[in-house]
Design an enzyme around this catalytic site. Structure first.
Site, mmCIF file in Angstrom:
data_model
loop_
_atom_site.group_PDB
_atom_site.id
_atom_site.type_symbol
_atom_site.label_atom_id
_atom_site.label_comp_id
_atom_site.label_asym_id
_atom_site.label_seq_id
_atom_site.Cartn_x
_atom_site.Cartn_y
_atom_site.Cartn_z
ATOM 1 N N SER A 127 0.822 -1.207 0.000
ATOM 2 C CA SER A 127 0.000 0.000 0.000
ATOM 3 C C SER A 127 0.859 1.261 0.000
ATOM 4 C CB SER A 127 -0.875 -0.024 1.253
ATOM 5 O OG SER A 127 -1.411 1.252 1.496
ATOM 6 N N TYR A 152 -1.851 -0.456 10.062
ATOM 7 C CA TYR A 152 -2.128 -1.007 8.725
ATOM 8 C C TYR A 152 -0.864 -0.913 7.868
ATOM 9 C CZ TYR A 152 -3.832 -1.035 3.888
ATOM 10 O OH TYR A 152 -4.005 -1.291 2.551
HETATM 11 N N1 LIG Z 1 -8.515 -0.129 -2.508
HETATM 12 C C1 LIG Z 1 -7.419 0.595 -2.284
HETATM 13 O O1 LIG Z 1 -7.393 1.817 -2.523
HETATM 14 C C2 LIG Z 1 -6.183 -0.044 -1.724
HETATM 15 C C3 LIG Z 1 -5.067 0.783 -1.502
HETATM 16 C C4 LIG Z 1 -3.903 0.193 -0.999
HETATM 17 C C5 LIG Z 1 -3.856 -1.147 -0.746
HETATM 18 N N2 LIG Z 1 -4.949 -1.925 -0.959
HETATM 19 C C6 LIG Z 1 -4.852 -3.355 -0.674
HETATM 20 O O2 LIG Z 1 -5.355 -4.074 -1.774
HETATM 21 C C7 LIG Z 1 -5.983 -5.272 -1.330
HETATM 22 C C8 LIG Z 1 -7.402 -5.349 -1.847
HETATM 23 O O3 LIG Z 1 -8.113 -4.207 -1.393
HETATM 24 P P1 LIG Z 1 -9.643 -3.949 -1.697
HETATM 25 O O4 LIG Z 1 -9.818 -2.493 -1.811
HETATM 26 O O5 LIG Z 1 -10.112 -4.840 -2.774
HETATM 27 O O6 LIG Z 1 -10.249 -4.398 -0.301
HETATM 28 P P2 LIG Z 1 -11.557 -5.275 0.047
HETATM 29 O O7 LIG Z 1 -11.744 -5.142 1.525
HETATM 30 O O8 LIG Z 1 -12.693 -4.901 -0.839
HETATM 31 O O9 LIG Z 1 -11.105 -6.737 -0.315
HETATM 32 C C9 LIG Z 1 -10.423 -7.592 0.567
HETATM 33 C C10 LIG Z 1 -11.161 -8.916 0.619
HETATM 34 O O10 LIG Z 1 -10.404 -9.784 1.458
HETATM 35 C C11 LIG Z 1 -11.280 -10.502 2.304
HETATM 36 N N3 LIG Z 1 -10.541 -10.801 3.532
HETATM 37 C C12 LIG Z 1 -10.112 -9.931 4.472
HETATM 38 N N4 LIG Z 1 -9.452 -10.581 5.450
HETATM 39 C C13 LIG Z 1 -9.468 -11.885 5.099
HETATM 40 C C14 LIG Z 1 -8.944 -13.044 5.699
HETATM 41 N N5 LIG Z 1 -8.295 -12.994 6.856
HETATM 42 N N6 LIG Z 1 -9.144 -14.237 5.082
HETATM 43 C C15 LIG Z 1 -9.805 -14.311 3.892
HETATM 44 N N7 LIG Z 1 -10.328 -13.228 3.293
HETATM 45 C C16 LIG Z 1 -10.161 -12.038 3.887
HETATM 46 C C17 LIG Z 1 -12.457 -9.588 2.554
HETATM 47 O O11 LIG Z 1 -13.639 -10.310 2.852
HETATM 48 C C18 LIG Z 1 -12.558 -8.826 1.229
HETATM 49 O O12 LIG Z 1 -13.502 -9.425 0.365
HETATM 50 C C19 LIG Z 1 -5.873 -5.266 0.189
HETATM 51 O O13 LIG Z 1 -4.737 -5.999 0.547
HETATM 52 C C20 LIG Z 1 -5.665 -3.800 0.514
HETATM 53 O O14 LIG Z 1 -4.969 -3.637 1.734
HETATM 54 C C21 LIG Z 1 -6.111 -1.403 -1.444
#
Ligand SMILES: NC(=O)c1ccc[n+]([C@@H]2O[C@H](COP(=O)([O-])OP(=O)(O)OC[C@H]3O[C@@H](n4cnc5c(N)ncnc54)[C@H](O)[C@@H]3O)[C@@H](O)[C@H]2O)c1
Length: 335
Positions: A127, A152
């Site tokens: 991130s 985080y």
């Molecule tokens: N969306 C953004 O702007 C952004 C920015 C930086 C980093 N990220 C990273 O990208 C990745 C995806 O983000 P996103 O926006 O799609 O988030 P999101 O929360 O929509 O998707 C994450 C998914 O992982 C599942 N999950 C969480 N913990 C879990 C566990 N312990 N076991 C199994 N499933 C689990 C959740 O149910 C969810 O469906 C994440 O790692 C997030 O930290 C996202």
């Protein structure tokens, strides 16, 4: 190719799964569909995947080692994309344990499964928040990221460190992608675009932190997915001639790489809000508030390395991205 995508019911994971299926890959989604935000939205994303040939799904947590072992044994993935995580900066002040369980314990389980099942390449989500208190812009992968300002961010940085050890010790090719504020249709309800749209439509005020002076490298989902797929196809190789006297955080003698993935076009939060207003045809009532603990005031990705190595070229202007989000939101919620 068989690709295991963790977080497949999530925002980025569901889009990525669609894209991989469309090009003919087999996909196993792995997600515990937790209630950090509305599980109905996660189920709706999943429902779009579940009818498609080549898709199967394991409903389980990253912390559950036996479920993970079963998934890897049954599916025998060639490559893995780990997107499942406890996301969100602000919630890490409220529930730090969730971040350790999913992002630290869960990530070690993924690394172990990849190691023991001979996975060809692990791509994982880091991130932009790892840049923490840094003020040098744009943020570059060669910058020091030793000053996280949220737990985080610390868990994401720890993923990069743990991945390096597995690349080094076991020759597991790993690539970390530092995502910069991803937005678009089927997005996350805890993020600004979603919250703002919902409140503006309901005639409620919106909380605008840092008095609207945030600048963010908002990145459209299709550009992110394109970057992930290109990265997945580009397996890092070991480099025995790597000079540790000139070491950079982004590469290694081990098959290990780290990239920023953003739009490279940061905009002011107030401009973002203006675009939402234009698309909704309504003015927002802004509640101007100070910077929140854990937030970074500005983000801008230096994406030169990803451009050079995989031809990454984000192309969606924010005007178009917000238009598509608002159209999706109106359709999905029938507003
Ligand atoms: N969306 C953004 O702007 C952004 C920015 C930086 C980093 N990220 C990273 O990208 C990745 C995806 O983000 P996103 O926006 O799609 O988030 P999101 O929360 O929509 O998707 C994450 C998914 O992982 C599942 N999950 C969480 N913990 C879990 C566990 N312990 N076991 C199994 N499933 C689990 C959740 O149910 C969810 O469906 C994440 O790692 C997030 O930290 C996202």
């Amino acid at each position: 190719m068989r690709v295991l995508v963790t977080g497949a019911a999530g925002f980025i994971g569901s889009h990525l799964s669609q894209r991989l299926l469309a090009r003919g890959d087999e996909v196993m989604g792995y997600d515990n569909v937790n209630d950090y935000y509305d599980p109905a939205l996660k189920e709706a994303r999943l429902a779009r995947l579940q009818g498609q040939a080549g898709f199967r799904f394991a409903r389980a947590g990253l912390e559950d080692r036996s479920a993970m072992e079963r998934a890897f044994t049954d599916f025998r993935p060639h490559r893995v994309v780990n997107l499942a995580a406890q996301a969100g900066v602000r919630y890490s002040l409220e529930n730090p344990q969730a971040y350790i369980d999913s992002n630290v314990v869960g990530f070690v389980n993924i690394l172990e499964a990849c190691r023991h099942h001979g996975v060809e390449h692990l791509v994982y989500a880091s991130s932009s928040s790892v840049y923490g208190a840094n003020t040098k812009l744009p943020f570059a992968v060669d910058d020091s990221v030793d000053h996280p300002v949220s737990l985080y961010a610390a868990t994401k940085k720890s993923n990069e460190l743990m991945a390096h050890t597995y690349s080094h010790l076991f020759g597991l090719p790993t690539t970390g992608l530092r995502f910069f504020t991803v937005y678009g249709p089927w997005g996350r309800p805890d993020m600004a675009l979603f919250l703002f749209t919902r409140n503006i439509l309901a005639g409620k005020p919106i909380d605008v932190f840092n008095h609207g002076h945030h600048r963010r490298d908002f990145t459209y989902i299709d550009d992110i997915v394109e970057g992930i797929v290109r990265t997945l196809d580009h397996v890092p190789a070991a480099d025995p001639s790597y000079d540790f006297g000139q070491a950079t955080p982004a590469a290694s003698a081990a098959p290990y790489r780290l990239y920023n993935i953003g739009s490279d076009r940061p905009i002011e939060l107030m401009r973002y809000i203006e675009l939402i207003e234009q698309n909704l045809g309504t003015r927002a009532q802004c509640n101007l508030l100070p910077l929140q603990p854990g937030d970074v005031p500005e983000s801008h990705a230096d994406v030169a390395a990803l451009r050079a190595d995989v031809g990454y070229a984000p192309s969606t202007p924010v005007e178009e991205g917000i238009r598509r989000f608002v159209a999706w939101y109106r359709d999905y919620y029938g507003t």
